[in-house]
Write a protein that holds these residues in place. Structure first.
Motif, PDB file in Angstrom:
ATOM      1  N   GLU A  25     -14.285  49.303  38.153  1.00  0.00           N
ATOM      2  CA  GLU A  25     -15.506  49.339  37.340  1.00  0.00           C
ATOM      3  C   GLU A  25     -15.448  48.107  36.394  1.00  0.00           C
ATOM      4  O   GLU A  25     -14.381  47.539  36.098  1.00  0.00           O
ATOM      5  CB  GLU A  25     -15.838  50.444  36.464  1.00  0.00           C
ATOM      6  N   PRO A  26     -16.639  47.156  36.144  1.00  0.00           N
ATOM      7  CA  PRO A  26     -16.557  46.134  35.448  1.00  0.00           C
ATOM      8  C   PRO A  26     -16.169  46.243  34.158  1.00  0.00           C
ATOM      9  O   PRO A  26     -16.361  47.313  33.366  1.00  0.00           O
ATOM     10  CB  PRO A  26     -17.995  45.625  35.251  1.00  0.00           C
ATOM     11  N   PRO A  27     -15.012  45.621  33.616  1.00  0.00           N
ATOM     12  CA  PRO A  27     -14.665  45.782  32.210  1.00  0.00           C
ATOM     13  C   PRO A  27     -15.558  45.406  31.238  1.00  0.00           C
ATOM     14  O   PRO A  27     -16.387  44.558  31.573  1.00  0.00           O
ATOM     15  CB  PRO A  27     -13.440  44.672  32.423  1.00  0.00           C
ATOM     16  N   CYS A  28     -15.329  45.936  30.045  1.00  0.00           N
ATOM     17  CA  CYS A  28     -16.141  45.690  29.056  1.00  0.00           C
ATOM     18  C   CYS A  28     -15.843  44.451  28.235  1.00  0.00           C
ATOM     19  O   CYS A  28     -16.740  43.579  28.128  1.00  0.00           O
ATOM     20  CB  CYS A  28     -15.983  46.675  27.911  1.00  0.00           C
ATOM     21  N   PHE A  29     -14.664  43.925  28.144  1.00  0.00           N
ATOM     22  CA  PHE A  29     -14.368  42.841  27.419  1.00  0.00           C
ATOM     23  C   PHE A  29     -13.365  41.878  28.400  1.00  0.00           C
ATOM     24  O   PHE A  29     -12.840  42.378  29.438  1.00  0.00           O
ATOM     25  CB  PHE A  29     -13.784  42.766  26.046  1.00  0.00           C
ATOM     26  N   GLY A  30     -13.111  40.573  27.971  1.00  0.00           N
ATOM     27  CA  GLY A  30     -12.106  39.714  28.820  1.00  0.00           C
ATOM     28  C   GLY A  30     -13.151  38.784  29.629  1.00  0.00           C
ATOM     29  O   GLY A  30     -12.460  38.337  30.555  1.00  0.00           O
ATOM     30  N   TRP A  31     -14.123  38.632  29.459  1.00  0.00           N
ATOM     31  CA  TRP A  31     -15.205  37.919  30.447  1.00  0.00           C
ATOM     32  C   TRP A  31     -14.937  36.243  30.264  1.00  0.00           C
ATOM     33  O   TRP A  31     -15.060  35.859  28.889  1.00  0.00           O
ATOM     34  CB  TRP A  31     -16.433  38.153  30.320  1.00  0.00           C
ATOM     35  N   CYS A  32     -14.724  35.477  31.211  1.00  0.00           N
ATOM     36  CA  CYS A  32     -14.248  33.972  31.027  1.00  0.00           C
ATOM     37  C   CYS A  32     -15.859  33.484  31.333  1.00  0.00           C
ATOM     38  O   CYS A  32     -16.471  33.543  32.594  1.00  0.00           O
ATOM     39  CB  CYS A  32     -13.218  33.687  31.923  1.00  0.00           C
ATOM     40  N   GLU A  33     -16.338  32.753  30.577  1.00  0.00           N
ATOM     41  CA  GLU A  33     -17.454  31.804  30.792  1.00  0.00           C
ATOM     42  C   GLU A  33     -17.421  30.484  30.313  1.00  0.00           C
ATOM     43  O   GLU A  33     -17.254  30.117  28.855  1.00  0.00           O
ATOM     44  CB  GLU A  33     -18.780  32.341  30.093  1.00  0.00           C
ATOM     45  N   PRO A  34     -17.363  29.334  31.457  1.00  0.00           N
ATOM     46  CA  PRO A  34     -17.418  29.376  32.699  1.00  0.00           C
ATOM     47  C   PRO A  34     -16.213  30.208  33.276  1.00  0.00           C
ATOM     48  O   PRO A  34     -15.299  30.489  32.373  1.00  0.00           O
ATOM     49  CB  PRO A  34     -17.457  28.044  33.105  1.00  0.00           C
ATOM     50  N   TRP A  35     -15.954  30.555  34.520  1.00  0.00           N
ATOM     51  CA  TRP A  35     -15.018  31.442  35.073  1.00  0.00           C
ATOM     52  C   TRP A  35     -13.821  30.759  34.877  1.00  0.00           C
ATOM     53  O   TRP A  35     -12.684  31.589  34.922  1.00  0.00           O
ATOM     54  CB  TRP A  35     -15.425  31.646  36.540  1.00  0.00           C
ATOM     55  N   PHE A  36     -13.318  29.671  34.777  1.00  0.00           N
ATOM     56  CA  PHE A  36     -11.914  29.136  34.627  1.00  0.00           C
ATOM     57  C   PHE A  36     -11.690  28.742  32.915  1.00  0.00           C
ATOM     58  O   PHE A  36     -10.701  28.314  32.564  1.00  0.00           O
ATOM     59  CB  PHE A  36     -12.200  27.532  35.232  1.00  0.00           C
ATOM     60  N   PHE A  37     -12.487  29.192  32.063  1.00  0.00           N
ATOM     61  CA  PHE A  37     -12.171  29.030  30.630  1.00  0.00           C
ATOM     62  C   PHE A  37     -11.395  30.283  30.190  1.00  0.00           C
ATOM     63  O   PHE A  37     -11.381  31.330  30.839  1.00  0.00           O
ATOM     64  CB  PHE A  37     -13.429  28.812  29.928  1.00  0.00           C
ATOM     65  N   GLU A  38     -11.065  30.371  28.783  1.00  0.00           N
ATOM     66  CA  GLU A  38     -10.462  31.439  28.394  1.00  0.00           C
ATOM     67  C   GLU A  38     -11.592  32.380  28.178  1.00  0.00           C
ATOM     68  O   GLU A  38     -12.616  32.032  28.015  1.00  0.00           O
ATOM     69  CB  GLU A  38     -10.047  31.002  26.921  1.00  0.00           C
ATOM     70  N   ALA A  39     -11.051  33.807  28.020  1.00  0.00           N
ATOM     71  CA  ALA A  39     -12.081  34.790  27.775  1.00  0.00           C
ATOM     72  C   ALA A  39     -12.760  34.732  26.536  1.00  0.00           C
ATOM     73  O   ALA A  39     -12.345  34.181  25.528  1.00  0.00           O
ATOM     74  CB  ALA A  39     -11.279  36.208  27.645  1.00  0.00           C
ATOM     75  N   SER A  40     -14.112  35.018  26.510  1.00  0.00           N
ATOM     76  CA  SER A  40     -14.890  34.875  25.525  1.00  0.00           C
ATOM     77  C   SER A  40     -14.733  36.065  24.291  1.00  0.00           C
ATOM     78  O   SER A  40     -14.521  37.235  25.067  1.00  0.00           O
ATOM     79  CB  SER A  40     -16.392  34.988  26.090  1.00  0.00           C
ATOM     80  N   ALA A  41     -14.914  35.737  23.093  1.00  0.00           N
ATOM     81  CA  ALA A  41     -14.840  36.562  22.037  1.00  0.00           C
ATOM     82  C   ALA A  41     -16.099  37.657  22.188  1.00  0.00           C
ATOM     83  O   ALA A  41     -15.951  38.815  21.454  1.00  0.00           O
ATOM     84  CB  ALA A  41     -14.587  36.140  20.878  1.00  0.00           C
ATOM     85  N   THR A  42     -17.323  37.083  22.673  1.00  0.00           N
ATOM     86  CA  THR A  42     -18.495  38.074  22.173  1.00  0.00           C
ATOM     87  C   THR A  42     -19.001  38.436  23.698  1.00  0.00           C
ATOM     88  O   THR A  42     -19.844  39.631  23.741  1.00  0.00           O
ATOM     89  CB  THR A  42     -19.330  37.075  21.690  1.00  0.00           C
ATOM     90  N   ALA A  43     -18.871  38.137  24.755  1.00  0.00           N
ATOM     91  CA  ALA A  43     -19.175  38.614  26.013  1.00  0.00           C
ATOM     92  C   ALA A  43     -18.622  40.002  26.435  1.00  0.00           C
ATOM     93  O   ALA A  43     -17.642  40.285  26.313  1.00  0.00           O
ATOM     94  CB  ALA A  43     -18.849  37.516  27.025  1.00  0.00           C
ATOM     95  N   GLN A  44     -19.703  40.875  26.724  1.00  0.00           N
ATOM     96  CA  GLN A  44     -19.278  42.167  27.305  1.00  0.00           C
ATOM     97  C   GLN A  44     -20.214  42.628  28.366  1.00  0.00           C
ATOM     98  O   GLN A  44     -21.385  42.467  28.385  1.00  0.00           O
ATOM     99  CB  GLN A  44     -19.243  42.927  25.813  1.00  0.00           C
ATOM    100  N   VAL A  45     -19.719  43.677  29.068  1.00  0.00           N
ATOM    101  CA  VAL A  45     -20.587  44.475  29.938  1.00  0.00           C
ATOM    102  C   VAL A  45     -20.298  45.784  29.669  1.00  0.00           C
ATOM    103  O   VAL A  45     -19.141  46.546  29.555  1.00  0.00           O
ATOM    104  CB  VAL A  45     -20.031  44.237  31.401  1.00  0.00           C
ATOM    105  N   VAL A  46     -21.393  46.544  29.148  1.00  0.00           N
ATOM    106  CA  VAL A  46     -21.220  47.741  28.789  1.00  0.00           C
ATOM    107  C   VAL A  46     -22.022  48.898  29.893  1.00  0.00           C
ATOM    108  O   VAL A  46     -23.323  48.500  30.431  1.00  0.00           O
ATOM    109  CB  VAL A  46     -21.859  48.311  27.352  1.00  0.00           C
ATOM    110  N   LEU A  47     -21.145  49.633  30.581  1.00  0.00           N
ATOM    111  CA  LEU A  47     -21.755  50.557  31.553  1.00  0.00           C
ATOM    112  C   LEU A  47     -22.687  51.752  31.000  1.00  0.00           C
ATOM    113  O   LEU A  47     -22.292  52.303  30.071  1.00  0.00           O
ATOM    114  CB  LEU A  47     -20.829  51.054  32.445  1.00  0.00           C
ATOM    115  N   ALA A  48     -23.704  52.234  31.695  1.00  0.00           N
ATOM    116  CA  ALA A  48     -24.349  53.397  31.189  1.00  0.00           C
ATOM    117  C   ALA A  48     -23.584  54.715  31.293  1.00  0.00           C
ATOM    118  O   ALA A  48     -22.736  54.670  32.247  1.00  0.00           O
ATOM    119  CB  ALA A  48     -25.920  53.527  31.829  1.00  0.00           C
TER     120      ALA A  48
END
Length: 156
Positions: A130-153
């Motif tokens: 399932e998509p992880p909540c944290f650890g998203w890199c934006e753009p994809w080749f950068f370090e993980a964002s401290a604020t980006a998140q995906v929250v599943l219902a």
């Protein structure tokens, strides 16, 4: 023709229960029919937020489940924001999993305009089903964002 017949005194149509209200049609007999253009309302399955880069408007928002899988995992699509349907059609965003078939460094969850596209907006490496909540890199080749998140219902 029907309206004309209904309004003529003495016609069979004027002697019905609606005779007190001539020229009024009762549409209730069609209430059970569903317009074929109407699609069922899809529930929000994930909420993506906290992206702040140049693609933030394409990424942040509510996502619904697609009726397909990619590499044995669910596919999500950003649902259209209210009042932005034209812009939404120009900027569709999918959340999908890519396995190790192209190399371990490409394995993980991706956000992009199409499944498997060469253009991508964000990436979360790993093998989670399932998509992880944290650890998203934006753009994809950068370090993980401290604020980006995906929250599943709760139960999509």
């Amino acid at each position: 023709k029907f309206m004309a017949e209904a309004s003529q005194p003495g016609s069979p149509a004027s002697s019905t229960a609606n005779s007190a209200r001539p020229n009024i049609l009762d549409y209730s007999r069609w209430d059970h029919l569903v317009d074929s253009d109407d699609e069922p309302v899809k529930k929000v399955a994930a909420v993506v937020s906290g992206f702040v880069g140049r693609d933030a408007k394409k990424l942040n928002g509510d996502y619904i489940l697609e009726q397909k899988n990619n590499h044995s995992c669910q596919v999500f699509q950003r649902s259209p924001p209210v009042g932005e349907m034209d812009e939404f059609n120009a900027h569709r965003t999918f959340l999908y999993f890519w396995d190790e078939r192209d190399g371990v460094h490409y394995s993980g969850w991706w956000l992009g305009p199409a499944i498997g596209s060469d253009t991508v907006y964000a990436f979360n490496p790993g093998r989670a089903i399932e998509p992880p909540c944290f650890g998203w890199c934006e753009p994809w080749f950068f370090e993980a964002s401290a604020t980006a998140q995906v929250v599943l219902a709760g139960s999509y």
